[in-house]
Design an enzyme around this catalytic site. Structure first.
Site, short mmCIF file in Angstrom:
data_model
loop_
_atom_site.label_atom_id
_atom_site.label_comp_id
_atom_site.label_asym_id
_atom_site.label_seq_id
_atom_site.Cartn_x
_atom_site.Cartn_y
_atom_site.Cartn_z
N ARG A 261 5.00 25.39 16.23
CA ARG A 261 6.42 25.06 16.26
C ARG A 261 7.25 26.33 16.14
O ARG A 261 6.96 27.19 15.32
CB ARG A 261 6.78 24.12 15.10
CG ARG A 261 6.06 22.79 15.20
CD ARG A 261 6.45 21.85 14.09
NE ARG A 261 5.62 20.64 14.17
CZ ARG A 261 5.64 19.65 13.30
NH1 ARG A 261 6.48 19.71 12.26
NH2 ARG A 261 4.87 18.61 13.45
N ARG A 276 6.22 26.75 5.70
CA ARG A 276 6.75 26.55 7.04
C ARG A 276 6.28 27.69 7.96
O ARG A 276 6.86 28.75 7.99
CB ARG A 276 8.28 26.52 6.99
CG ARG A 276 8.95 25.94 8.23
CD ARG A 276 10.44 25.79 8.01
NE ARG A 276 10.74 24.83 6.95
CZ ARG A 276 10.81 23.52 7.13
NH1 ARG A 276 10.63 23.00 8.32
NH2 ARG A 276 11.09 22.73 6.12
N GLU A 348 7.32 17.63 0.92
CA GLU A 348 6.67 16.82 1.94
C GLU A 348 5.30 17.39 2.33
O GLU A 348 5.17 18.58 2.59
CB GLU A 348 7.55 16.77 3.20
CG GLU A 348 6.92 15.94 4.30
CD GLU A 348 7.61 16.15 5.65
OE1 GLU A 348 8.80 16.50 5.66
OE2 GLU A 348 6.93 15.97 6.67
N SER A 351 3.86 12.62 6.64
CA SER A 351 4.96 11.79 7.10
C SER A 351 4.34 10.72 8.00
O SER A 351 3.72 11.05 8.99
CB SER A 351 5.92 12.68 7.87
OG SER A 351 7.16 12.07 8.04
N ARG A 388 -0.16 22.98 3.59
CA ARG A 388 0.60 22.51 2.43
C ARG A 388 -0.33 21.93 1.37
O ARG A 388 -0.04 21.98 0.18
CB ARG A 388 1.64 21.48 2.86
CG ARG A 388 2.74 22.12 3.69
CD ARG A 388 3.91 21.20 3.94
NE ARG A 388 4.93 21.92 4.72
CZ ARG A 388 6.12 21.42 5.06
NH1 ARG A 388 6.44 20.20 4.68
NH2 ARG A 388 6.97 22.14 5.75
#
Length: 415
Positions: A261, A276, A348, A351, A388
């Site tokens: 990303r 991130r 988070e 999801s 994460r």
RNA sequence: GGAUAGAUGGGUGAGUUGGCUGAAACCACAUCCCUGCUAAGGAUGCGUACUGGUAACGGUACCGAGGGUUCGAAUCCCUCUCUGUCCA
């Protein structure tokens, strides 16, 4: 893509629901009007074309019978000009409608809470109690560097910012987590698949990343190919443009891939550490179900991700996203947030979303329902984001001297 | 990279001297009949999408994708994509 027939039939309720997601009613109104315009343009073209077709048939008969065709030819030629115009008009309308429709997000479920951003998300429950530290817990980047697990500088050297390299036990833990998660998901009935990391435009349109979010995707130069931002894209699109038999459903899959990303618009957020990154590992769950089964499978997926965290002894909570925080294609999303003692907050880590028919309509995934074809429901969820999870393990399992204990369930995977 | 063959409905596979072919046949599938038993046989139905109509029943488009020729194209022409085979 939203259901245009539904919009046409029940504009009020559709626009009410989309309001929750912050969609301008004017846009919907425009969409509705375009749809009506397209229908009439189409009807016009089809009438002309029907006349043309029947004249052509006559033409053949005339010729066979040796009749004079000059009068017929004149009529046919005149009609031809009209057809060309009508076709052009129809195409313009079609393009306008399509680009507009493709940019409208999914309709949220009724039980999705109102709200503009994450502040309005609703905590559903907490699982496991965070441990008490008798020292000040460190943040993961400090621990990662101290243990020699992750090298942020060398990642930047090889690529650019937001890239990192794992070494030794760090790399091993990463691999252990991937294997552990895949095995865990397999036992829960999700079939393992291994898919390409590069996909075409159609696939990304099918799951909703395109045309709206091209800025966040890495594109292969001079080709209509992109690096996947999540395994959801290739795995869901496995069944693109297919009509499944009901006996095949539900299809439950799990896949490990790297994800890429650009993180456009995330400047300044989580710049430190590996929360991130531009490239990260993720194990994904994807399900394709009959509409009536999707809620049940949704719960299974949330439960699987939650149990995975519990197995790793990581305290976490389930959060229902509010309308404003919901992703483009999601009708409903439950986030799993893991406790990070170093940051003293929940972050988070997974999801899980039900997109209902939204992706199925775009990707043309249907199933034979009695005698007619209906769209399936598609669902996706991470279980889990590997980076994460590493962060969570480091922060939750740290000792006072900065060393890190490996969670018991991972031991067989490390040794 | 070069040469060559090909891309048709869920599958196999006809159709390429352009015209009742949206597409034969077979298989699979569905319903029914017969039969009666780890079978077989028979009948019927069976592509997708949009669209008109309460319905019956119609219309339009689609034979890898996009253009072109023509009154009319799965069939002819061009471009692209993909697959097989052979050669470097």
């Amino acid at each position: 893509m939203i259901d245009l027939k539904l919009l046409q039939k029940d504009f009020g309720s559709v626009s009410d629901k989309l309001l929750k997601k912050g969609v301008d009613i004017k846009l919907l109104d425009l969409l509705k009007r375009k749809n009506e315009e397209l229908k009439s343009a189409k009807a016009n073209y089809e009438t002309l074309q029907a006349a043309q077709n029947s004249m052509s048939r006559e033409f053949g008969i005339y010729k066979k019978e040796g009749k004079d065709i000059s009068e017929l030819k004149e009529r046919v030629d005149a009609n031809k000009i009209k057809i060309a115009e009508a076709l052009e008009a129809q195409r313009t309308k079609q393009d306008e409608l399509e680009s507009l429709a493709m940019s409208i997000p999914n309709i949220p479920d009724d039980d999705v809470p109102e709200g503009e951003d994450e502040c309005s998300n609703v905590e559903l429950k907490k699982i496991l109690t965070p441990r008490e530290f008798n020292f000040t817990p460190k943040e993961h980047w400090e621990l990662a560097e101290q243990n020699g697990w992750i090298d942020f500088e060398r990642g930047v050297k090889l690529a650019t910012s937001r890239f990192s390299v794992s070494f030794g036990m760090g790399a091993k833990l990463e691999r252990a987590l991937i294997n552990f998660m895949l095995n865990f998901n397999s036992k829960r009935g999700f079939q393992e698949v291994s898919v390409p990391s590069i996909v075409n435009r159609a696939a990304l349109e099918g799951t909703g990343q395109l045309p709206k979010f091209e800025d966040d995707l890495y594109k292969i130069e001079n080709q209509e190919l992109f690096l996947i931002p999540t395994a959801e894209v290739p795995v869901t699109n496995l069944y693109q443009d297919e009509i499944l038999s009901p006996s095949q459903l539900p299809i439950k899959m799990t896949a490990y891939t790297s994800c890429f990303r650009k993180e456009a618009g995330a400047a300044g957020r989580d710049t430190r550490g590996m929360i991130r990154q531009h490239q990260f590992h993720k194990v994904e769950l994807v399900s394709i179900t009959k509409p009536q089964d999707s809620d049940k499978v949704f719960d299974e997926m949330v439960q699987t991700a939650s149990d995975l965290l519990s197995a790793l002894e990581l305290p976490h909570r389930l959060v229902m996203l509010c309308g404003g925080d919901l992703g483009f294609g999601a009708a409903k999303t439950v986030d799993l947030e893991v406790w990070l003692p170093g940051q003293n907050s929940y972050r988070e880590i997974s999801s899980v979303s039900n997109t209902r028919e939204f992706q199925a309509r775009r990707a043309k995934i249907r199933y034979k329902d009695e005698n007619k074809n209906s769209f399936v429901h598609t669902l996706n969820g991470s279980s889990l984001a590997v980076g994460r999870t590493m962060v969570a393990i480091m922060e939750n399992f740290q000792n006072e001297d900065g060393s890190i204990t490996i969670p018991k369930v991972l031991e067989p995977y490390i040794n």
